[in-house]
Design an enzyme around this catalytic site. Structure first.
Site, short mmCIF file in Angstrom:
data_model
loop_
_atom_site.label_atom_id
_atom_site.label_comp_id
_atom_site.label_asym_id
_atom_site.label_seq_id
_atom_site.Cartn_x
_atom_site.Cartn_y
_atom_site.Cartn_z
N HIS A 1 0.85 -1.21 0.00
CA HIS A 1 0.00 0.00 0.00
C HIS A 1 0.87 1.25 0.00
CE1 HIS A 1 -3.49 2.56 1.35
NE2 HIS A 1 -2.47 3.30 1.77
N GLU A 2 1.82 1.30 0.91
CA GLU A 2 2.68 2.50 1.00
C GLU A 2 3.47 2.72 -0.27
OE1 GLU A 2 2.22 4.62 3.17
OE2 GLU A 2 1.00 3.40 4.48
N HIS B 1 1.72 4.35 -3.16
CA HIS B 1 1.60 5.81 -3.15
C HIS B 1 2.70 6.43 -4.00
CE1 HIS B 1 -1.68 6.52 -0.46
NE2 HIS B 1 -1.14 5.84 0.54
N GLU C 1 -5.37 6.61 -2.04
CA GLU C 1 -5.53 5.54 -1.05
C GLU C 1 -6.16 4.30 -1.68
OE1 GLU C 1 -4.12 5.72 1.74
OE2 GLU C 1 -3.65 7.87 1.63
ZN LIG Z 1 -2.15 5.31 2.20
#
Ligand SMILES: [Zn+2]
Ligand SMILES: *[C@@H]1O[C@H](CO)[C@@H](O)[C@H](O)[C@H]1NC(C)=O
Ligand SMILES: [Ca+2]
Length: 621
Positions: free
Chosen positions: A427-428, A431, A456
């Site tokens: 997830h990170e 970004h 997100e």
């Molecule tokens: Zn996030």
């Protein structure tokens, strides 16, 4: 055990304490143009981003220079923008560009008297026939404002002091620039743009300091915080167990393997083992680093010198995580650093194959002469001391390292380590991909509330993508491990059932926080994924072979292809249109109806607008 809802409110309170005390959010239309930034208790600013228009042209339209012999991305893009907007060539500056296998991307910005306008940008995309297939623009009409002086009355040093004082951080020595900012009333402000960081809070922003008054008039926030109630890449949680992987690095994406930047040449055979995940990597060409440090990433604790060293010679990283011990005890820290290093490198390699290359502004130290700016591998701070129950990722412009910070989670005893939950790391890391590929590598184009929310959503969708194992599309839950709750950290599982997950486009009317908005987008993408896998099946080798035909590969192509197509600060509508156009560019529109049906099933049909649902699909679908 805590319920998911309890966690949701705890975590939102942690991450968004400032916004909950702010005045109620204005009408939902402002989702697409504004974002309130509260960086310290004393500093709050509502940043304005002119709305981006976005047109797609299917098989393409001609541009003014089309008949001329030869192609020049820069000239072609500038003359197209000139013809579309009636703005003089002198006020359009090419910023960056790159070519994928199916499209050529140009990113330009508006300049006034030679000074760039930070939040007035455009992107033009050409297909391989040299036709324009899409045009996004947040340019402003020159008639709407008076041009202020291009000579600053404050020096850069004065602007830096003002920004440091206002934001409670330090200038990080990244070269300052002089840029205009368009404000909501269409006035132009001349600003010194300076980067300010605060190590303790993790803040990392571009402050646009009025070069006349010293006021901060605009902010780019490079940091995306997680509020997600957050081992091979397809495994999400430790309890799924460890396994042996052979040669995890993809040499087409990382030509010198993961532990070398290509500047030193040795021929050591390499084995990497991590946290019980065993990589028998026999083919590193030029291993150079004998620790968790390489061309794409460096994983450390506290300082970049504190990496994990090989457990024995030959690039072995064999560290067995002991769940009964604290994350900091025994081999657990080494296991965490090694796992985070592995996941970030794997995401690098997968995303590289699908288009996040050097030219497309990715994160590498050595770019091997393939375009883009280097010296920007991801720095992964594991067990970072400056936070708890969270993680974040900062994405400055191409050429400055992406910064991942993973924190410990104190909701269990012993604590748990986010670096060991793959979906958090993916997830990170995602970004970084979405912030770099949208808008040409500036890190400035997912700044509005709605665009930040989609940021997100993409991150959750990528985490989900890495974990699929076959053509079934089960409900997906994120972040079970760190909070030790099978419900995970989101409000609902991502699901093809509208009963299990009721989120749809119109949910945005009442959502005012990026992770909440992201859940809507991720759920829509879950349904897009299900549609594509339903149509094309599943290819087990899609992570390393983008030429396979499974729906999972189609999905990831469109995911990455759409990012540089969409305009700066996209909305759900323009992002959807970018997927539809990406499908035309790569697959001749073969998936158009599949995509439309999935989008329409969650309210993003052809007549959707202003956060009102529509379930219409184009005629013929
Ligand atoms: Zn996030
Ligand atoms: C995780 O939750 C389970 C079930 O509620 C519980 O038995 C276990 O002790 C928890 N683990 C930790 C480390 O808190
Ligand atoms: Ca780069």
């Amino acid at each position: 055990m805590f319920s998911t809802k309890f966690f949701a409110s705890v975590l939102l309170a942690v991450v968004c304490a400032s916004t909950t005390t702010a005045m109620p959010w204005p009408a939902s239309l402002r989702h697409t143009t504004h974002r309130t930034r509260e960086l310290t208790p004393n500093f709050k600013l509502e940043a304005f981003h002119p709305e981006s228009t976005f047109e797609t042209f299917g098989a393409g339209i001609d541009h003014p220079l089309k008949k001329r012999a030869g192609e020049d991305l820069e000239d072609d893009a500038v003359s197209f923008v000139e013809s579309q907007l009636g703005i003089s060539k002198d006020d359009i500056t090419f910023k960056s560009g790159f070519s994928s296998d199916v499209a050529k991307h140009a990113f330009v910005r508006q300049t006034i008297n030679g000074i760039p306008v930070a939040n007035a940008v455009a992107n033009v995309v050409f297909n391989n026939d040299g036709k324009v297939v899409s045009f996004g623009s947040s340019f402003v009409k020159p008639t709407n404002f008076r041009t202020p002086s291009t000579t600053p009355s404050l020096t850069v040093e004065q602007a830096i002091s003002k920004a440091e004082a206002a934001l409670g951080g330090k200038f990080n020595d990244h070269p300052a620039t002089l840029e205009f900012v368009v404000k909501e009333d269409n006035s132009l402000v001349l600003t010194h743009v300076v980067q300010i960081e605060n190590d303790a809070t993790g803040a990392w922003v571009e402050a646009f300091v009025d070069a006349r008054t010293g006021d901060i008039v605009h902010i780019t926030d490079f940091v995306t915080k997680a509020s997600y109630r957050v081992l091979p890449i397809s495994k999400e949680i430790l309890t799924e167990g460890f396994e042996t992987l052979t040669d995890p690095q993809d040499l087409a994406a990382s030509p010198n393997g993961w532990h070398s930047d290509g500047t030193t040449s040795t021929t050591t055979t390499a084995y990497v083992l991590t946290a019980g995940i065993v990589f028998s990597s026999k083919q590193f060409l030029t291993p150079h680093f004998s620790h968790d440090s390489g061309n794409n990433a460096i994983a450390f604790k506290g300082a970049q010198t504190a990496t994990t060293s090989q457990s024995s010679t030959g690039l072995n990283f064999i560290f067995t995580q002991n769940p009964a011990q604290a994350p900091t005890a025994g081999q657990n820290l080494d296991a965490a650093r090694t796992n985070a290093f592995y996941v970030v490198n794997t995401v690098h390699d997968i995303s590289y194959r699908y288009g996040f290359t050097e030219g497309a502004f990715n994160f590498q130290n050595n770019n091997f002469g393939k375009g883009g700016s280097g010296n920007d591998r991801v720095t992964i701070s594991v067990q970072d001391a400056n936070g708890i129950d969270n993680a974040d990722f900062a994405t400055p412009a191409d050429g400055q390292s992406g910064r991942m910070r993973m924190f410990l989670w104190d909701l269990t005893n012993p604590q748990r380590d986010g670096a060991l939950e793959n979906d958090i790391v993916v997830h990170e890391n995602t970004h970084g991909i979405t912030n770099r590929m949208t808008g040409g590598g500036t890190g400035r184009c997912l700044q509005t509330l709605e665009a930040g929310g989609m940021g997100e959503g993409w991150s959750d969708a990528m985490a989900e993508w890495t974990e699929h194992k076959d053509a079934t599309v089960p409900n997906y839950v994120l972040g079970q491990y760190v909070i030790n709750d099978s419900a995970g950290i989101r409000s609902f599982p991502y699901s093809t059932s509208a009963t299990t997950n009721p989120l749809r486009y119109s949910s945005l009317k009442t959502l005012n926080e990026v992770h909440d908005i992201g859940e809507v987008w991720a759920n829509i993408l879950h349904n897009v994924y299900a549609g594509l896998v339903g149509a094309h099946g599943f290819s087990a080798t899609a992570k390393t072979d983008p030429t396979v035909t499974g729906g999972n590969a189609v999905f990831l192509h469109l995911f990455l292809d759409a990012l540089p197509l969409q305009p700066c600060n996209p909305t759900f509508l323009t992002a959807r249109n970018a997927w539809i156009q990406a499908d035309v560019n790569r697959f001749g529109g073969a998936n158009s109806c599949t995509l439309w049906r999935a989008f329409a099933s969650r309210g993003l049909g052809v007549n959707a607008a202003n956060h009102n649902d529509d379930s219409t699909v184009p005629s013929g679908c």
